[in-house]
Motif scaffolding. Structure first.
Motif, PDB file in Angstrom:
ATOM      1  N   ASP A   1       0.822  -1.209   0.000  1.00 55.65           N
ATOM      2  CA  ASP A   1       0.000   0.000   0.000  1.00 55.65           C
ATOM      3  C   ASP A   1       0.853   1.254   0.000  1.00 55.65           C
ATOM      4  N   LEU A   2       1.971   1.226   0.718  1.00 54.28           N
ATOM      5  CA  LEU A   2       2.782   2.432   0.859  1.00 54.28           C
ATOM      6  C   LEU A   2       3.813   2.628  -0.241  1.00 54.28           C
ATOM      7  N   VAL A   3       4.332   1.545  -0.813  1.00 52.07           N
ATOM      8  CA  VAL A   3       5.389   1.705  -1.816  1.00 52.07           C
ATOM      9  C   VAL A   3       5.129   0.919  -3.090  1.00 52.07           C
ATOM     10  N   GLY A   4       4.021   0.208  -3.167  1.00 53.44           N
ATOM     11  CA  GLY A   4       3.712  -0.581  -4.350  1.00 53.44           C
ATOM     12  C   GLY A   4       3.148   0.279  -5.468  1.00 53.44           C
ATOM     13  N   PRO A   5       2.748  -0.375  -6.557  1.00 49.99           N
ATOM     14  CA  PRO A   5       2.159   0.367  -7.680  1.00 49.99           C
ATOM     15  C   PRO A   5       0.898   1.111  -7.251  1.00 49.99           C
ATOM     16  N   GLY A   6       0.798   2.364  -7.623  1.00 51.73           N
ATOM     17  CA  GLY A   6      -0.367   3.180  -7.304  1.00 51.73           C
ATOM     18  C   GLY A   6      -0.343   3.789  -5.916  1.00 51.73           C
TER      19      GLY A   6
ATOM     20  N   LEU B   1       5.840   3.543   7.392  1.00 50.47           N
ATOM     21  CA  LEU B   1       6.684   2.349   7.349  1.00 50.47           C
ATOM     22  C   LEU B   1       7.305   2.078   8.721  1.00 50.47           C
ATOM     23  N   ILE B   2       7.825   3.109   9.363  1.00 49.35           N
ATOM     24  CA  ILE B   2       8.418   2.946  10.686  1.00 49.35           C
ATOM     25  C   ILE B   2       7.357   2.510  11.696  1.00 49.35           C
ATOM     26  N   LYS B   3       6.181   3.109  11.621  1.00 48.43           N
ATOM     27  CA  LYS B   3       5.096   2.789  12.547  1.00 48.43           C
ATOM     28  C   LYS B   3       4.677   1.328  12.450  1.00 48.43           C
ATOM     29  N   HIS B   4       4.785   0.747  11.264  1.00 47.17           N
ATOM     30  CA  HIS B   4       4.412  -0.654  11.063  1.00 47.17           C
ATOM     31  C   HIS B   4       5.610  -1.598  11.175  1.00 47.17           C
ATOM     32  N   GLY B   5       6.762  -1.081  11.591  1.00 44.75           N
ATOM     33  CA  GLY B   5       7.922  -1.934  11.805  1.00 44.75           C
ATOM     34  C   GLY B   5       8.624  -2.349  10.525  1.00 44.75           C
ATOM     35  N   LEU B   6       8.450  -1.596   9.458  1.00 44.15           N
ATOM     36  CA  LEU B   6       9.095  -1.905   8.185  1.00 44.15           C
ATOM     37  C   LEU B   6      10.292  -0.978   7.970  1.00 44.15           C
ATOM     38  N   ASP B   7      11.143  -1.343   7.029  1.00 40.69           N
ATOM     39  CA  ASP B   7      12.342  -0.563   6.744  1.00 40.69           C
ATOM     40  C   ASP B   7      11.966   0.776   6.106  1.00 40.69           C
ATOM     41  N   PRO B   8      12.331   1.903   6.718  1.00 40.76           N
ATOM     42  CA  PRO B   8      11.970   3.207   6.138  1.00 40.76           C
ATOM     43  C   PRO B   8      12.677   3.486   4.816  1.00 40.76           C
ATOM     44  N   ALA B   9      13.735   2.747   4.510  1.00 37.93           N
ATOM     45  CA  ALA B   9      14.432   2.942   3.236  1.00 37.93           C
ATOM     46  C   ALA B   9      13.572   2.505   2.055  1.00 37.93           C
ATOM     47  N   LEU B  10      12.506   1.760   2.310  1.00 39.20           N
ATOM     48  CA  LEU B  10      11.598   1.362   1.229  1.00 39.20           C
ATOM     49  C   LEU B  10      10.914   2.568   0.604  1.00 39.20           C
ATOM     50  N   ALA B  11      10.823   3.665   1.347  1.00 41.85           N
ATOM     51  CA  ALA B  11      10.121   4.857   0.861  1.00 41.85           C
ATOM     52  C   ALA B  11      10.767   5.439  -0.388  1.00 41.85           C
ATOM     53  N   ASP B  12      12.072   5.292  -0.513  1.00 40.70           N
ATOM     54  CA  ASP B  12      12.747   5.835  -1.698  1.00 40.70           C
ATOM     55  C   ASP B  12      13.457   4.746  -2.500  1.00 40.70           C
ATOM     56  N   ALA B  13      12.971   3.519  -2.421  1.00 40.84           N
ATOM     57  CA  ALA B  13      13.602   2.404  -3.140  1.00 40.84           C
ATOM     58  C   ALA B  13      13.554   2.618  -4.657  1.00 40.84           C
ATOM     59  N   ASP B  14      12.451   3.158  -5.159  1.00 39.90           N
ATOM     60  CA  ASP B  14      12.343   3.394  -6.609  1.00 39.90           C
ATOM     61  C   ASP B  14      13.386   4.396  -7.078  1.00 39.90           C
TER      62      ASP B  14
END
Length: 142
Positions: A48-53, A110-123
């Motif tokens: 939802d946060l970093v996928g398509p759309g 991402l941080i709130k859900h325990g995921l890697d915040p670096a995913l935000a700018d992976a693209d």
């Protein structure tokens, strides 16, 4: 299974244990308003946060709910252009700041859900890596 039982199951999130890969309607509403989903749904949150759309969904969540409130300006007495101008005075900065804070919002969620915040700018990092490799292929290593 009765209709009522199916609706209860759907509202809870799927299976009888309550663990599901996708959130129920109630969980989605809570998620949109900032609630954290269970860890079992972290893959759904990541998509939802970093996928398509993801950008389109983010903009719709912030910009569409405000429109009915702004439409109240059209009910005020006076010329139509004045109501539209007042709407624009509020809506244009909202659009600007919503777009400007997209990256911050993604990292926070991402941080709130325990995921890697670096995913935000992976693209962007993948795009930069492709550009760097293309440059090295054309011009050699610097």
């Amino acid at each position: 299974m009765s209709l009522a039982a199916r609706l209860r199951r759907w509202w809870r999130g799927g299976d009888a244990v309550g663990v599901s890969a996708t959130p129920s309607f109630g969980q989605r509403v809570g998620y949109v308003f900032g609630r954290t989903l269970p860890e079992s749904m972290s893959e759904w949150v990541r998509e939802d946060l970093v996928g398509p759309g993801a950008t389109r969904r983010y903009l719709l969540r912030f910009l569409v709910p405000v429109l009915p409130v702004l439409m109240l300006f059209l009910l005020l007495p006076g010329p139509l252009w004045m109501g539209l101008a007042m709407m624009a005075l509020l809506y244009i900065p909202l659009i600007y700041f919503t777009v400007a804070l997209l990256y911050v919002y993604r990292r926070h969620r991402l941080i709130k859900h325990g995921l890697d915040p670096a995913l935000a700018d992976a693209d962007a990092r993948r795009r930069d890596e492709r550009d760097r490799l293309d440059y090295e292929r054309r011009h050699g290593r610097a």
